[in-house]
Write a protein that holds these residues in place. Structure first.
Motif, PDB file in Angstrom:
ATOM      1  N   ARG A 187     -14.298  31.879  -9.672  1.00  0.00           N
ATOM      2  CA  ARG A 187     -14.422  30.436  -9.524  1.00  0.00           C
ATOM      3  C   ARG A 187     -13.143  29.734  -9.957  1.00  0.00           C
ATOM      4  O   ARG A 187     -12.652  28.826  -9.268  1.00  0.00           O
ATOM      5  N   VAL A 188     -12.595  30.143 -11.077  1.00  0.00           N
ATOM      6  CA  VAL A 188     -11.366  29.520 -11.573  1.00  0.00           C
ATOM      7  C   VAL A 188     -10.218  29.756 -10.598  1.00  0.00           C
ATOM      8  O   VAL A 188      -9.468  28.834 -10.260  1.00  0.00           O
ATOM      9  N   ALA A 189     -10.070  30.986 -10.121  1.00  0.00           N
ATOM     10  CA  ALA A 189      -8.979  31.298  -9.190  1.00  0.00           C
ATOM     11  C   ALA A 189      -9.126  30.511  -7.895  1.00  0.00           C
ATOM     12  O   ALA A 189      -8.150  29.968  -7.361  1.00  0.00           O
ATOM     13  N   PHE A 190     -10.340  30.428  -7.371  1.00  0.00           N
ATOM     14  CA  PHE A 190     -10.575  29.709  -6.113  1.00  0.00           C
ATOM     15  C   PHE A 190     -10.306  28.212  -6.275  1.00  0.00           C
ATOM     16  O   PHE A 190      -9.622  27.598  -5.451  1.00  0.00           O
ATOM     17  N   VAL A 191     -10.859  27.616  -7.322  1.00  0.00           N
ATOM     18  CA  VAL A 191     -10.684  26.181  -7.520  1.00  0.00           C
ATOM     19  C   VAL A 191      -9.206  25.836  -7.697  1.00  0.00           C
ATOM     20  O   VAL A 191      -8.682  24.904  -7.078  1.00  0.00           O
ATOM     21  N   LEU A 192      -8.507  26.598  -8.532  1.00  0.00           N
ATOM     22  CA  LEU A 192      -7.108  26.285  -8.787  1.00  0.00           C
ATOM     23  C   LEU A 192      -6.258  26.445  -7.533  1.00  0.00           C
ATOM     24  O   LEU A 192      -5.453  25.566  -7.197  1.00  0.00           O
ATOM     25  N   HIS A 193      -6.442  27.548  -6.800  1.00  0.00           N
ATOM     26  CA  HIS A 193      -5.579  27.785  -5.641  1.00  0.00           C
ATOM     27  C   HIS A 193      -6.011  27.019  -4.404  1.00  0.00           C
ATOM     28  O   HIS A 193      -5.208  26.314  -3.780  1.00  0.00           O
ATOM     29  N   ASP A 194      -7.284  27.167  -4.016  1.00  0.00           N
ATOM     30  CA  ASP A 194      -7.722  26.605  -2.739  1.00  0.00           C
ATOM     31  C   ASP A 194      -7.983  25.103  -2.790  1.00  0.00           C
ATOM     32  O   ASP A 194      -7.886  24.431  -1.762  1.00  0.00           O
ATOM     33  N   MET A 195      -8.310  24.585  -3.957  1.00  0.00           N
ATOM     34  CA  MET A 195      -8.639  23.169  -4.043  1.00  0.00           C
ATOM     35  C   MET A 195      -7.539  22.336  -4.688  1.00  0.00           C
ATOM     36  O   MET A 195      -7.476  21.128  -4.464  1.00  0.00           O
ATOM     37  N   PHE A 196      -6.669  22.981  -5.484  1.00  0.00           N
ATOM     38  CA  PHE A 196      -5.621  22.226  -6.170  1.00  0.00           C
ATOM     39  C   PHE A 196      -4.220  22.815  -5.976  1.00  0.00           C
ATOM     40  O   PHE A 196      -3.280  22.372  -6.630  1.00  0.00           O
ATOM     41  N   ALA A 197      -4.100  23.796  -5.094  1.00  0.00           N
ATOM     42  CA  ALA A 197      -2.797  24.344  -4.694  1.00  0.00           C
ATOM     43  C   ALA A 197      -1.952  24.834  -5.869  1.00  0.00           C
ATOM     44  O   ALA A 197      -0.721  24.763  -5.842  1.00  0.00           O
ATOM     45  N   VAL A 198      -2.593  25.350  -6.909  1.00  0.00           N
ATOM     46  CA  VAL A 198      -1.862  25.946  -8.027  1.00  0.00           C
ATOM     47  C   VAL A 198      -1.387  27.329  -7.590  1.00  0.00           C
ATOM     48  O   VAL A 198      -2.175  28.121  -7.065  1.00  0.00           O
ATOM     49  N   PRO A 199      -0.116  27.649  -7.765  1.00  0.00           N
ATOM     50  CA  PRO A 199       0.383  28.964  -7.326  1.00  0.00           C
ATOM     51  C   PRO A 199      -0.213  30.106  -8.140  1.00  0.00           C
ATOM     52  O   PRO A 199      -0.572  29.930  -9.303  1.00  0.00           O
ATOM     53  N   PHE A 200      -0.275  31.270  -7.511  1.00  0.00           N
ATOM     54  CA  PHE A 200      -0.923  32.413  -8.155  1.00  0.00           C
ATOM     55  C   PHE A 200      -0.180  32.893  -9.396  1.00  0.00           C
ATOM     56  O   PHE A 200      -0.800  33.471 -10.296  1.00  0.00           O
ATOM     57  N   ASP A 201       1.139  32.682  -9.452  1.00  0.00           N
ATOM     58  CA  ASP A 201       1.844  33.131 -10.660  1.00  0.00           C
ATOM     59  C   ASP A 201       1.466  32.301 -11.882  1.00  0.00           C
ATOM     60  O   ASP A 201       1.684  32.715 -13.025  1.00  0.00           O
ATOM     61  N   GLU A 202       0.863  31.116 -11.663  1.00  0.00           N
ATOM     62  CA  GLU A 202       0.328  30.331 -12.776  1.00  0.00           C
ATOM     63  C   GLU A 202      -1.148  30.632 -13.011  1.00  0.00           C
ATOM     64  O   GLU A 202      -1.645  30.456 -14.125  1.00  0.00           O
ATOM     65  N   ILE A 203      -1.844  31.080 -11.971  1.00  0.00           N
ATOM     66  CA  ILE A 203      -3.272  31.400 -12.104  1.00  0.00           C
ATOM     67  C   ILE A 203      -3.466  32.728 -12.826  1.00  0.00           C
ATOM     68  O   ILE A 203      -4.394  32.880 -13.630  1.00  0.00           O
ATOM     69  N   ALA A 204      -2.603  33.694 -12.545  1.00  0.00           N
ATOM     70  CA  ALA A 204      -2.767  35.047 -13.099  1.00  0.00           C
ATOM     71  C   ALA A 204      -2.915  35.049 -14.619  1.00  0.00           C
ATOM     72  O   ALA A 204      -3.846  35.673 -15.148  1.00  0.00           O
ATOM     73  N   PRO A 205      -2.040  34.385 -15.374  1.00  0.00           N
ATOM     74  CA  PRO A 205      -2.223  34.407 -16.836  1.00  0.00           C
ATOM     75  C   PRO A 205      -3.481  33.666 -17.298  1.00  0.00           C
ATOM     76  O   PRO A 205      -4.037  33.995 -18.356  1.00  0.00           O
ATOM     77  N   VAL A 206      -3.948  32.674 -16.538  1.00  0.00           N
ATOM     78  CA  VAL A 206      -5.170  31.958 -16.908  1.00  0.00           C
ATOM     79  C   VAL A 206      -6.358  32.909 -16.884  1.00  0.00           C
ATOM     80  O   VAL A 206      -7.192  32.920 -17.804  1.00  0.00           O
ATOM     81  N   VAL A 207      -6.477  33.709 -15.816  1.00  0.00           N
ATOM     82  CA  VAL A 207      -7.624  34.616 -15.668  1.00  0.00           C
ATOM     83  C   VAL A 207      -7.362  35.980 -16.287  1.00  0.00           C
ATOM     84  O   VAL A 207      -8.245  36.850 -16.263  1.00  0.00           O
ATOM     85  N   GLY A 208      -6.157  36.183 -16.824  1.00  0.00           N
ATOM     86  CA  GLY A 208      -5.841  37.443 -17.485  1.00  0.00           C
ATOM     87  C   GLY A 208      -5.744  38.610 -16.526  1.00  0.00           C
ATOM     88  O   GLY A 208      -6.122  39.735 -16.871  1.00  0.00           O
ATOM     89  N   ARG A 209      -5.219  38.367 -15.332  1.00  0.00           N
ATOM     90  CA  ARG A 209      -5.079  39.421 -14.313  1.00  0.00           C
ATOM     91  C   ARG A 209      -3.640  39.472 -13.824  1.00  0.00           C
ATOM     92  O   ARG A 209      -2.844  38.560 -14.044  1.00  0.00           O
ATOM     93  N   SER A 210      -3.326  40.543 -13.107  1.00  0.00           N
ATOM     94  CA  SER A 210      -2.028  40.636 -12.464  1.00  0.00           C
ATOM     95  C   SER A 210      -1.969  39.645 -11.305  1.00  0.00           C
ATOM     96  O   SER A 210      -2.993  39.095 -10.876  1.00  0.00           O
ATOM     97  N   LEU A 211      -0.777  39.417 -10.784  1.00  0.00           N
ATOM     98  CA  LEU A 211      -0.614  38.510  -9.648  1.00  0.00           C
ATOM     99  C   LEU A 211      -1.456  38.972  -8.466  1.00  0.00           C
ATOM    100  O   LEU A 211      -2.171  38.168  -7.839  1.00  0.00           O
TER     101      LEU A 211
END
Length: 300
Positions: free
Chosen positions: A124-148
């Motif tokens: 949910r966090v990855a989808f909302v940040l990327h698909d709804m707010f255009a946050v790049p994955f290199d900023e999402i990865a550390p939020v969810v504690g996963r690799s790019l």
């Protein structure tokens, strides 16, 4: 201006965006406000020199707070044996304002809130940040504690769940949607003649016991008999929305964005030939639900 005043002023410029992010992650106005307030408290405790990009820092912080809240929520939904507990009452979250929760459901979309609630917290966090707010994955990865790569997979998996897999071609799906939206609009208006116009003469309404008041039959046949019930359904129609239900166009009834009832609908020759009311919690959990809109927008 003191450093604290500068932080407070900077925070206010980002508050609206932070609220929007938190609302879509949590599906709750009141919980989103709590998450945003916690982000401010963390900012106030942080050395200003450590914050090089205030907007990015705040988005990351509120996202991590929301992720923790989603994980805690998911944990509460399981009993000690790891089995889902029965659905809670579909009212607004504890401490929430019903009017604000209703506005949130209207602005985000009830079907979308339902489907987002079925995603795992990190999805949910990855989808909302990327698909709804255009946050790049290199900023999402550390939020969810996963690799790019893993963060991209999370969003991709969530996207497939949100959009679903229609069981009919696009043209047929569009015809179903128009017909069922017409039916829903007529139910909202209490216009029996308009309801009859989209029902087949031999339409059948079925329902599970959880969907019916005591004494009502589980099956009703014939357009006029079914149309008479629409006045009852019409009371819930203002919190109903079309959705993809098991691959076909159906209806979800979701006060405050929380699923209470689903309608599976069958159609033929431009008419509704039948529908089933589903309210049993176990049956609702087993439904494959997705949104119909091609684009997911930010909203207010």
């Amino acid at each position: 201006m003191s450093a604290h005043d500068g932080l407070a002023e900077g925070f206010e410029t980002h508050r609206s965006r932070l609220r929007a992010v938190a609302r879509r992650m949590l599906g709750s106005h009141s919980e989103a406000e709590d998450a945003v307030q916690e982000a401010w408290l963390r900012l106030a405790r942080t050395e200003t020199d450590a914050v090089h990009n205030l907007g990015g820092w705040l988005t990351t912080t509120v996202s991590r707070i929301c992720l923790d809240m989603l994980r805690a929520r998911a944990s509460r939904r399981e009993d000690p044996a790891g089995l889902p507990v029965p659905d809670e009452d579909p009212g607004p979250p504890a401490g929430g304002c019903p009017e604000q929760e209703a506005v949130l459901a209207d602005s985000v979309g009830r079907a979308l809130l339902i489907v987002l609630d079925r995603l795992g917290p990190a999805e949910r966090v990855a989808f909302v940040l990327h698909d709804m707010f255009a946050v790049p994955f290199d900023e999402i990865a550390p939020v969810v504690g996963r690799s790019l790569a893993a963060a991209k997979q999370l969003a991709s998996r969530a996207r497939r769940k949100v959009r679903g897999a229609p069981a009919v071609p696009g043209a047929e799906l569009a015809r179903q949607r128009l017909m069922i939206e017409t039916f829903l609009a007529a139910a909202r208006a209490g216009d029996i003649n308009a309801v009859l116009a989209v029902l087949a003469p031999d339409v059948v309404r079925r329902a599970d016991r959880a969907a019916l008041p005591e004494g009502r039959p589980v099956e009703v046949r014939g357009a006029r008999a079914v149309a008479k019930e629409i006045a009852v359904f019409g009371q819930n129609a203002h919190v109903a929305e079309v959705a993809l239900v098991n691959g076909a166009v159906g209806i979800v009834v979701a006060p405050y964005g929380r699923l209470r009832l689903a309608l599976t609908v069958t159609t033929a020759r431009g008419r509704i030939t039948g529908y089933e009311l589903i309210a049993d919690p176990n049956r609702l959990r087993q439904l494959d639900l997705a949104v119909l809109d091609k684009a997911i927008t930010l909203g207010g």
